[in-house]
Motif scaffolding. Structure first.
Motif, mmCIF file in Angstrom:
data_model
loop_
_atom_site.group_PDB
_atom_site.id
_atom_site.type_symbol
_atom_site.label_atom_id
_atom_site.label_comp_id
_atom_site.label_asym_id
_atom_site.label_seq_id
_atom_site.Cartn_x
_atom_site.Cartn_y
_atom_site.Cartn_z
ATOM 1 N N UNK A 1 41.106 -46.678 -50.942
ATOM 2 C CA UNK A 1 39.650 -46.624 -50.745
ATOM 3 C C UNK A 1 38.999 -45.982 -51.965
ATOM 4 N N UNK A 2 37.937 -46.552 -52.450
ATOM 5 C CA UNK A 2 37.176 -45.831 -53.476
ATOM 6 C C UNK A 2 37.250 -46.404 -54.864
ATOM 7 N N UNK B 1 43.080 -32.181 -46.855
ATOM 8 C CA UNK B 1 42.099 -31.980 -47.937
ATOM 9 C C UNK B 1 40.690 -32.358 -47.443
ATOM 10 N N UNK B 2 40.585 -33.504 -46.775
ATOM 11 C CA UNK B 2 39.267 -33.933 -46.266
ATOM 12 C C UNK B 2 38.735 -32.928 -45.255
ATOM 13 N N UNK C 1 36.299 -41.826 -43.379
ATOM 14 C CA UNK C 1 34.837 -41.632 -43.319
ATOM 15 C C UNK C 1 34.385 -40.630 -44.377
ATOM 16 N N UNK C 2 35.183 -39.566 -44.581
ATOM 17 C CA UNK C 2 34.834 -38.573 -45.611
ATOM 18 C C UNK C 2 34.834 -39.256 -46.980
ATOM 19 N N UNK C 3 35.914 -39.964 -47.274
ATOM 20 C CA UNK C 3 36.031 -40.565 -48.606
ATOM 21 C C UNK C 3 34.939 -41.625 -48.808
ATOM 22 N N UNK D 1 36.788 -34.702 -54.190
ATOM 23 C CA UNK D 1 38.004 -35.338 -53.652
ATOM 24 C C UNK D 1 39.242 -34.895 -54.427
ATOM 25 N N UNK D 2 39.000 -34.187 -55.520
ATOM 26 C CA UNK D 2 40.100 -33.736 -56.370
ATOM 27 C C UNK D 2 40.565 -32.334 -55.974
#
Ligand SMILES: NC(=O)c1ccc[n+]([C@@H]2O[C@H](COP(=O)([O-])OP(=O)(O)OC[C@H]3O[C@@H](n4cnc5c(N)ncnc54)[C@H](O)[C@@H]3O)[C@@H](O)[C@H]2O)c1
Ligand SMILES: O=C(O)C(=O)C[C@@H](O)[C@H](O)[C@H](O)COP(=O)(O)O
Length: 519
Positions: free
Chosen positions: A301-302, A349-350, A386-388, A405-406
């Motif tokens: 994703x992304x 992480x999220x 959903x977060x990403x 996100x890092x």
């Protein structure tokens, strides 16, 4: 016929509101046995209680439940007292049941003076307390899932329940090249919807996904020419040499701009497939079919695609959003346990950077978090996507917010490089988050060190690194993509869900954090 889900719970737990929202989300109809009872009796429930008594009401209720369970295939809500009768509990044994729990104070606030609820007409607080005490064990007895609704909006409860039903969920990723991330146990089926205008499909996969890739090829190969390209497994796939081999295969097959690359596998393959597609003819469509937890919640994703080079992790690549991401949860059945656990790191992480509920859910049931057949993992995948999706919709090219996100990745990528990519990415991210939490404390931010260690340990992720010396890791961290000139920048948490890009961490603090992570 049987309902997709039956909702039980005390007055004030939101069965009717949530039931209607859930039905809407799943595209099915909603039915409420209280409404059925009123139809059967030809009068409103308070009137039934006054005119005919509770016993008569309960008899009608059993009749209504039996009929609805036999006839209805959507979402069904039962009255608060439906679980009192053993007959009803037996009827429910065959149906999937969700208990919407609520604590007394929230229930009192929600039902107010109990209008329309005969049992709450006098002293709602005391009556509700007695009802909750009496019925909680009965709700527990029939429930397949319990959702504590107190701190959630009806929409959030509906979301958790939707994930539990296993129904496919689609999450929209916005921006200049919008697409959908579909999550469900049969998501692969949607692949054909994204192949319009293609004459050829190149399916990139690693050896462990050979059989699955063949099945997908057989599925799309009825109408299109299918090129199966097997690449080396895991990080060995992420090299310029492997990408070049893939381009050669595309060239030999006469791959044109309207043809489609499909990546089937973990994050390593989806990163490679995205990169191959981004560069071929300066950009062709890629559809990502991630088959690892980490691939589903993050890599596919992304639109970040790329390969590693001897200088470091992901140093060559391109932003190339996919045409679609299809997360077929059934593929996780064959994912080795250690890779499932590693995938959880990006989910955690999220939780830290944006959605604390994620980490509450994992803490409450760490073992279930990696069970591919269970409802919790589906829910976690959906929440993390959903977060990403929200972040990358706003900032595809990491000109600002995307850097959050890092979190944990500066140290993680350094470990991966100095260990010659023998560490799982998720394992390295886990240690990287511990490192970042220590830096957070050392720089006067929130102290999440114990919280991070405890959570990661509970799911079986590593929390320490005792390999290369600090200087080697520091040199690796210096080529991090967030660095500006000679200044290293870290994502640290001011608070949970309040990430910040920090550029004034001193070398002493970096060294001190290394000492703590390696002790
Ligand atoms: N592009 C991004 O935004 C992004 C985000 C996060 C991670 N990544 C990258 O993703 C990679 C890590 O991804 P990963 O954790 O999925 O590792 P991976 O791709 O190396 O997969 C791990 C192992 O699981 C196997 N596997 C995958 N799915 C399987 C299945 N269903 N059944 C059996 N075996 C299966 C793989 O073949 C491999 O052996 C790293 O290279 C990381 O840099 C990229
Ligand atoms: O999507 C992003 O942006 C991320 O940073 C997600 C990370 O979890 C992921 O590991 C990503 O590949 C790291 O990107 P990089 O630019 O630091 O290589």
């Amino acid at each position: 016929m049987s309902p997709i889900l039956v909702l039980v719970g005390p007055p004030g737990s939101g069965k009717t509101t949530v039931g209607a929202l859930l039905a809407d989300r799943l595209g099915v109809s909603f039915r409420d046995t209280d409404a059925d009872i009123e139809k059967l009796a030809g009068k409103a429930i308070p009137e039934i209680f006054v005119a005919d008594g509770e016993e008569h009401f309960r008899a009608l209720e059993t009749q209504a439940i039996a009929a609805a369970l036999a006839e209805h295939d959507g979402v069904l809500a039962l009255g608060g007292g439906a679980v009192l009768a053993e007959t009803n509990r037996r009827l429910l044994a065959e149906a999937p049941v969700a208990f919407l729990s609520v604590e007394l104070s929230a229930a009192v606030n929600r039902v107010g003076m109990g209008a329309g609820r005969p049992l709450l007409a006098l002293n709602p607080r005391a009556t509700l307390k007695a009802l909750l005490d009496q019925r909680r064990p009965l709700y527990d007895e029939v429930a397949d899932i319990t959702v504590a609704t107190d701190a959630l909006t009806p929409d959030q409860v509906a979301e958790e329940l939707a994930a539990f039903t296993g129904a496919p969920v689609s999450i929209h990723v916005g921006g200049d090249s919008p697409y959908e991330v579909v999550i469900g146990r049969e998501a692969t089926i949607a692949l054909t919807e994204h192949l319009d205008g293609a004459a050829r499909v190149a399916i990139l996969h690693a050896p462990p996904l050979r059989e699955h890739a063949r099945r997908v090829a057989a599925f799309v190969g009825e109408t299109l020419e299918c090129l199966l390209i097997e690449v080396p497994d895991a990080e060995s796939a992420k090299t310029v040499a492997v990408a070049e081999d893939c381009w050669n295969r595309l060239g030999q097959a006469g791959f044109t701009r309207t043809d489609v690359v499909v990546g089937i596998g973990g994050g390593a393959v989806t990163d490679l497939a995205g990169f191959v597609a981004a560069c071929w003819l300066r950009g062709v469509r890629v559809v990502q079919l991630p088959t690892s937890i980490l691939g589903m919640v993050d890599a596919a994703v992304g639109g970040k695609t790329g390969v590693n080079t001897p200088s470091g992790k992901n140093l060559v690549g391109a932003f190339h959003p996919p045409a679609a991401v299809l997360c077929d949860l059934s593929t996780l059945d064959t994912l080795p346990e250690s890779d499932r656990t590693a995938g959880l790191a990006e989910i955690v992480k999220c939780g830290y950077i944006a959605d604390p509920r994620i980490n509450e859910l994992i803490t409450a049931n760490p073992k279930a978090a990696t069970d591919p057949a269970g409802p919790l993992l589906a829910n976690l995948v959906r929440r993390a996507v959903a977060v990403k999706a929200e972040v990358v919709s706003e900032d595809l090219k990491e000109s600002g917010r995307r850097a959050i996100l890092n979190y944990g990745h500066t140290f993680a990528h350094a470990i991966e490089k100095v260990e010659d990519y023998s560490w799982r990415h998720g394992d390295a991210v886990a240690v990287g988050m511990v490192y970042a939490s220590v830096l957070g404390r050392l720089t006067g931010r929130v102290d999440l060190v114990d919280h991070t260690r405890d959570l990661l340990t509970a799911v079986g992720l590593p929390t320490s690194y005792r390999g290369a010396p600090f200087e080697q890791l520091l040199a690796a961290m210096r080529v991090d993509k967030k660095a500006v000139g000679n200044t290293l920048r870290f994502i640290l948490l001011d608070e949970v869900a309040r990430p910040a890009l920090v550029d004034d961490v001193t070398e002493d603090q970096l060294r001190q954090a290394y000492v703590e992570v390696s002790s």
